[in-house]
Design a protein around this motif. Structure first.
Motif, PDB file in Angstrom:
ATOM      1  N   PRO A 235       0.799  -1.231   0.000  1.00 53.30           N
ATOM      2  CA  PRO A 235       0.000   0.000   0.000  1.00 53.30           C
ATOM      3  C   PRO A 235       0.830   1.279   0.000  1.00 53.30           C
ATOM      4  O   PRO A 235       0.284   2.363  -0.207  1.00 53.30           O
ATOM      5  CB  PRO A 235      -0.785  -0.116   1.309  1.00 53.30           C
ATOM      6  N   PHE A 236       2.132   1.171   0.253  1.00 53.73           N
ATOM      7  CA  PHE A 236       2.966   2.363   0.406  1.00 53.73           C
ATOM      8  C   PHE A 236       3.749   2.652  -0.867  1.00 53.73           C
ATOM      9  O   PHE A 236       4.189   1.725  -1.564  1.00 53.73           O
ATOM     10  CB  PHE A 236       3.934   2.190   1.578  1.00 53.73           C
ATOM     11  N   SER A 237       3.963   3.930  -1.158  1.00 55.53           N
ATOM     12  CA  SER A 237       4.739   4.309  -2.340  1.00 55.53           C
ATOM     13  C   SER A 237       6.213   3.932  -2.179  1.00 55.53           C
ATOM     14  O   SER A 237       6.910   3.696  -3.163  1.00 55.53           O
ATOM     15  CB  SER A 237       4.609   5.811  -2.612  1.00 55.53           C
TER      16      SER A 237
ATOM     17  N   GLU B 166       7.548  -2.922 -10.166  1.00 52.90           N
ATOM     18  CA  GLU B 166       6.117  -3.139  -9.953  1.00 52.90           C
ATOM     19  C   GLU B 166       5.371  -1.820 -10.071  1.00 52.90           C
ATOM     20  O   GLU B 166       5.549  -0.912  -9.264  1.00 52.90           O
ATOM     21  CB  GLU B 166       5.886  -3.753  -8.569  1.00 52.90           C
ATOM     22  N   LEU B 167       4.512  -1.730 -11.087  1.00 52.82           N
ATOM     23  CA  LEU B 167       3.733  -0.523 -11.308  1.00 52.82           C
ATOM     24  C   LEU B 167       2.454  -0.565 -10.480  1.00 52.82           C
ATOM     25  O   LEU B 167       1.794  -1.596 -10.389  1.00 52.82           O
ATOM     26  CB  LEU B 167       3.377  -0.393 -12.789  1.00 52.82           C
ATOM     27  N   ALA B 168       2.115   0.557  -9.865  1.00 51.06           N
ATOM     28  CA  ALA B 168       0.894   0.636  -9.058  1.00 51.06           C
ATOM     29  C   ALA B 168       0.180   1.948  -9.353  1.00 51.06           C
ATOM     30  O   ALA B 168       0.775   2.892  -9.879  1.00 51.06           O
ATOM     31  CB  ALA B 168       1.223   0.539  -7.578  1.00 51.06           C
ATOM     32  N   GLU B 169      -1.096   1.994  -9.025  1.00 57.37           N
ATOM     33  CA  GLU B 169      -1.885   3.204  -9.222  1.00 57.37           C
ATOM     34  C   GLU B 169      -2.324   3.753  -7.872  1.00 57.37           C
ATOM     35  O   GLU B 169      -2.810   3.012  -7.017  1.00 57.37           O
ATOM     36  CB  GLU B 169      -3.112   2.918 -10.094  1.00 57.37           C
ATOM     37  N   GLN B 170      -2.150   5.054  -7.712  1.00 56.69           N
ATOM     38  CA  GLN B 170      -2.529   5.740  -6.483  1.00 56.69           C
ATOM     39  C   GLN B 170      -3.652   6.731  -6.784  1.00 56.69           C
ATOM     40  O   GLN B 170      -3.550   7.552  -7.693  1.00 56.69           O
ATOM     41  CB  GLN B 170      -1.325   6.503  -5.903  1.00 56.69           C
ATOM     42  N   GLN B 171      -4.723   6.623  -5.990  1.00 57.08           N
ATOM     43  CA  GLN B 171      -5.841   7.547  -6.118  1.00 57.08           C
ATOM     44  C   GLN B 171      -5.608   8.768  -5.242  1.00 57.08           C
ATOM     45  O   GLN B 171      -5.454   8.655  -4.026  1.00 57.08           O
ATOM     46  CB  GLN B 171      -7.141   6.864  -5.706  1.00 57.08           C
ATOM     47  N   GLU B 172      -5.573   9.952  -5.851  1.00 50.99           N
ATOM     48  CA  GLU B 172      -5.408  11.175  -5.082  1.00 50.99           C
ATOM     49  C   GLU B 172      -6.776  11.675  -4.624  1.00 50.99           C
ATOM     50  O   GLU B 172      -7.759  11.587  -5.369  1.00 50.99           O
ATOM     51  CB  GLU B 172      -4.698  12.233  -5.917  1.00 50.99           C
TER      52      GLU B 172
ATOM     53  N   VAL C 201      -5.302   2.275  -5.345  1.00 44.38           N
ATOM     54  CA  VAL C 201      -6.677   2.184  -5.840  1.00 44.38           C
ATOM     55  C   VAL C 201      -7.415   0.978  -5.265  1.00 44.38           C
ATOM     56  O   VAL C 201      -8.654   0.979  -5.198  1.00 44.38           O
ATOM     57  CB  VAL C 201      -6.705   2.143  -7.380  1.00 44.38           C
ATOM     58  N   TRP C 202      -6.668  -0.041  -4.841  1.00 51.53           N
ATOM     59  CA  TRP C 202      -7.309  -1.229  -4.272  1.00 51.53           C
ATOM     60  C   TRP C 202      -7.511  -1.117  -2.763  1.00 51.53           C
ATOM     61  O   TRP C 202      -8.138  -1.985  -2.149  1.00 51.53           O
ATOM     62  CB  TRP C 202      -6.476  -2.479  -4.578  1.00 51.53           C
ATOM     63  N   ASN C 203      -6.984  -0.036  -2.149  1.00 49.44           N
ATOM     64  CA  ASN C 203      -7.042   0.109  -0.689  1.00 49.44           C
ATOM     65  C   ASN C 203      -8.400   0.703  -0.294  1.00 49.44           C
ATOM     66  O   ASN C 203      -8.539   1.887   0.015  1.00 49.44           O
ATOM     67  CB  ASN C 203      -5.898   0.995  -0.198  1.00 49.44           C
ATOM     68  N   HIS C 204      -9.418  -0.149  -0.338  1.00 44.16           N
ATOM     69  CA  HIS C 204     -10.787   0.320  -0.128  1.00 44.16           C
ATOM     70  C   HIS C 204     -11.021   0.861   1.283  1.00 44.16           C
ATOM     71  O   HIS C 204     -11.849   1.757   1.467  1.00 44.16           O
ATOM     72  CB  HIS C 204     -11.765  -0.818  -0.425  1.00 44.16           C
ATOM     73  N   SER C 205     -10.311   0.338   2.270  1.00 42.88           N
ATOM     74  CA  SER C 205     -10.513   0.826   3.636  1.00 42.88           C
ATOM     75  C   SER C 205     -10.025   2.262   3.781  1.00 42.88           C
ATOM     76  O   SER C 205     -10.710   3.110   4.373  1.00 42.88           O
ATOM     77  CB  SER C 205      -9.819  -0.086   4.651  1.00 42.88           C
ATOM     78  N   SER C 206      -8.847   2.561   3.227  1.00 42.80           N
ATOM     79  CA  SER C 206      -8.331   3.928   3.305  1.00 42.80           C
ATOM     80  C   SER C 206      -9.199   4.886   2.506  1.00 42.80           C
ATOM     81  O   SER C 206      -9.546   5.984   2.976  1.00 42.80           O
ATOM     82  CB  SER C 206      -6.893   3.975   2.784  1.00 42.80           C
ATOM     83  N   LEU C 207      -9.578   4.492   1.297  1.00 38.88           N
ATOM     84  CA  LEU C 207     -10.429   5.356   0.474  1.00 38.88           C
ATOM     85  C   LEU C 207     -11.813   5.507   1.088  1.00 38.88           C
ATOM     86  O   LEU C 207     -12.452   6.556   0.952  1.00 38.88           O
ATOM     87  CB  LEU C 207     -10.526   4.790  -0.941  1.00 38.88           C
ATOM     88  N   GLY C 208     -12.274   4.472   1.803  1.00 36.80           N
ATOM     89  CA  GLY C 208     -13.552   4.571   2.500  1.00 36.80           C
ATOM     90  C   GLY C 208     -13.503   5.591   3.621  1.00 36.80           C
ATOM     91  O   GLY C 208     -14.459   6.355   3.832  1.00 36.80           O
ATOM     92  N   VAL C 209     -12.385   5.622   4.353  1.00 40.04           N
ATOM     93  CA  VAL C 209     -12.209   6.644   5.385  1.00 40.04           C
ATOM     94  C   VAL C 209     -12.255   8.034   4.753  1.00 40.04           C
ATOM     95  O   VAL C 209     -12.910   8.944   5.261  1.00 40.04           O
ATOM     96  CB  VAL C 209     -10.877   6.432   6.140  1.00 40.04           C
ATOM     97  N   SER C 210     -11.572   8.179   3.624  1.00 41.81           N
ATOM     98  CA  SER C 210     -11.551   9.477   2.947  1.00 41.81           C
ATOM     99  C   SER C 210     -12.962   9.910   2.557  1.00 41.81           C
ATOM    100  O   SER C 210     -13.363  11.054   2.807  1.00 41.81           O
ATOM    101  CB  SER C 210     -10.659   9.405   1.706  1.00 41.81           C
ATOM    102  N   ARG C 211     -13.718   9.016   1.947  1.00 40.39           N
ATOM    103  CA  ARG C 211     -15.094   9.366   1.540  1.00 40.39           C
ATOM    104  C   ARG C 211     -15.947   9.753   2.736  1.00 40.39           C
ATOM    105  O   ARG C 211     -16.728  10.708   2.672  1.00 40.39           O
ATOM    106  CB  ARG C 211     -15.738   8.189   0.806  1.00 40.39           C
ATOM    107  N   SER C 212     -15.784   9.018   3.834  1.00 40.19           N
ATOM    108  CA  SER C 212     -16.615   9.291   5.013  1.00 40.19           C
ATOM    109  C   SER C 212     -16.312  10.645   5.635  1.00 40.19           C
ATOM    110  O   SER C 212     -17.146  11.180   6.366  1.00 40.19           O
ATOM    111  CB  SER C 212     -16.415   8.182   6.054  1.00 40.19           C
ATOM    112  N   LEU C 213     -15.132  11.198   5.357  1.00 40.52           N
ATOM    113  CA  LEU C 213     -14.753  12.496   5.909  1.00 40.52           C
ATOM    114  C   LEU C 213     -14.938  13.635   4.911  1.00 40.52           C
ATOM    115  O   LEU C 213     -14.593  14.772   5.211  1.00 40.52           O
ATOM    116  CB  LEU C 213     -13.296  12.446   6.395  1.00 40.52           C
ATOM    117  N   GLY C 214     -15.482  13.322   3.723  1.00 39.48           N
ATOM    118  CA  GLY C 214     -15.801  14.369   2.772  1.00 39.48           C
ATOM    119  C   GLY C 214     -14.815  14.578   1.648  1.00 39.48           C
ATOM    120  O   GLY C 214     -14.983  15.492   0.825  1.00 39.48           O
ATOM    121  N   TYR C 215     -13.769  13.761   1.575  1.00 42.95           N
ATOM    122  CA  TYR C 215     -12.802  13.896   0.485  1.00 42.95           C
ATOM    123  C   TYR C 215     -13.466  13.600  -0.861  1.00 42.95           C
ATOM    124  O   TYR C 215     -14.379  12.772  -0.953  1.00 42.95           O
ATOM    125  CB  TYR C 215     -11.655  12.908   0.649  1.00 42.95           C
ATOM    126  N   VAL C 216     -12.971  14.254  -1.893  1.00 40.26           N
ATOM    127  CA  VAL C 216     -13.385  13.956  -3.261  1.00 40.26           C
ATOM    128  C   VAL C 216     -12.182  13.414  -4.020  1.00 40.26           C
ATOM    129  O   VAL C 216     -11.033  13.770  -3.739  1.00 40.26           O
ATOM    130  CB  VAL C 216     -13.946  15.201  -3.971  1.00 40.26           C
TER     131      VAL C 216
END
Length: 230
Positions: free
Chosen positions: A48-50, A180-186, A152-167
């Motif tokens: 999960p870390f860059s 290893e290539l990975a995608e990060q959702q900002e 992008v697969w870290n649904h728990s972290s992104l879920g926390v963000s959504r619950s606090l109002g992040y877009v």
């Protein structure tokens, strides 16, 4: 006689939420932080870390963690800083929460990142520690925007963000493990969009430490309406 907080006022900064205490890492915190990390943070099959710091062997992880904390702490300067905060529950370190800024007096923007020991995941601590630093940033430092990112697969972290109002913003491609290539959702949230919890934080020690973070810059040219310390 001088106290440690006289020499380095940021060591007196503490953010308290209902179940957690967050404060700048000191050397005596390193064993507890490292034990929390070694107990497991994520599935080894997914990074999960860059920077793949959790892949390191035990001895290397211990040394690199200490060096990283010292390096980050030595780089703190007014308007440009990263605070690595140890997160404790009932006196036990359970993870880390960082908050940083560059050209803060102009951009009024902070970035955050965190990790939490596996045994404490799924209990709401991740959301509480993120909400705590957002309340600190918006109400006590005068920040206007907070930014973060997650795999992008870290649904728990992104879920926390959504619950606090992040877009969600753009998706960036990064290399985590070698080859290893990975995608990060900002993601980002403004002070106005922030979905506040039904509790607040108690911040102590900020008045003494304020110059280390903000220098001589006033917040919007005036004293904040929220007390800097209690």
């Amino acid at each position: 006689m001088l106290e440690l907080t006289d020499v380095w006022p940021l060591f007196g900064l503490k953010i308290s939420s209902p179940r957690l205490e967050l404060r700048l890492v000191q050397d005596e915190d390193l064993p507890g932080i490292i034990e929390a990390a070694l107990s497991g943070i994520h599935d080894p099959a997914a990074m999960p870390f860059s920077t793949p710091w959790t892949d390191a062997p035990k001895e290397e992880l211990m040394r690199s963690t200490a060096r990283h904390q010292w390096h980050v702490r030595s780089g703190i300067a007014p308007d440009n800083w990263t605070l690595n905060l140890v997160v404790s529950h009932e006196g036990t370190p359970i993870g880390m929460q960082d908050i940083g800024a560059r050209d803060f007096s102009i951009r009024k923007t902070v970035t955050t990142g965190s990790w939490l020991s596996s045994r404490y995941q799924g209990l709401g601590f991740g959301k509480e520690m993120r909400a705590a630093v957002l309340l600190f940033a918006f109400d006590h430092l005068g920040a206007e925007v907070a930014e973060s990112s997650a795999a992008v697969w870290n649904h728990s972290s992104l879920g926390v963000s959504r619950s606090l109002g992040y877009v969600q913003g753009s998706v960036k491609r990064v290399v985590t493990r070698p080859g290893e290539l990975a995608e990060q959702q900002e993601v980002s949230v403004t002070s106005a969009e922030f979905k506040r919890p039904d509790w607040t934080v108690v911040v102590t020690g900020l008045e003494a430490a304020r110059k280390e973070l903000l220098g001589n810059h006033a917040i919007d040219g005036r004293v904040p309406t929220v007390p800097l310390s209690r």
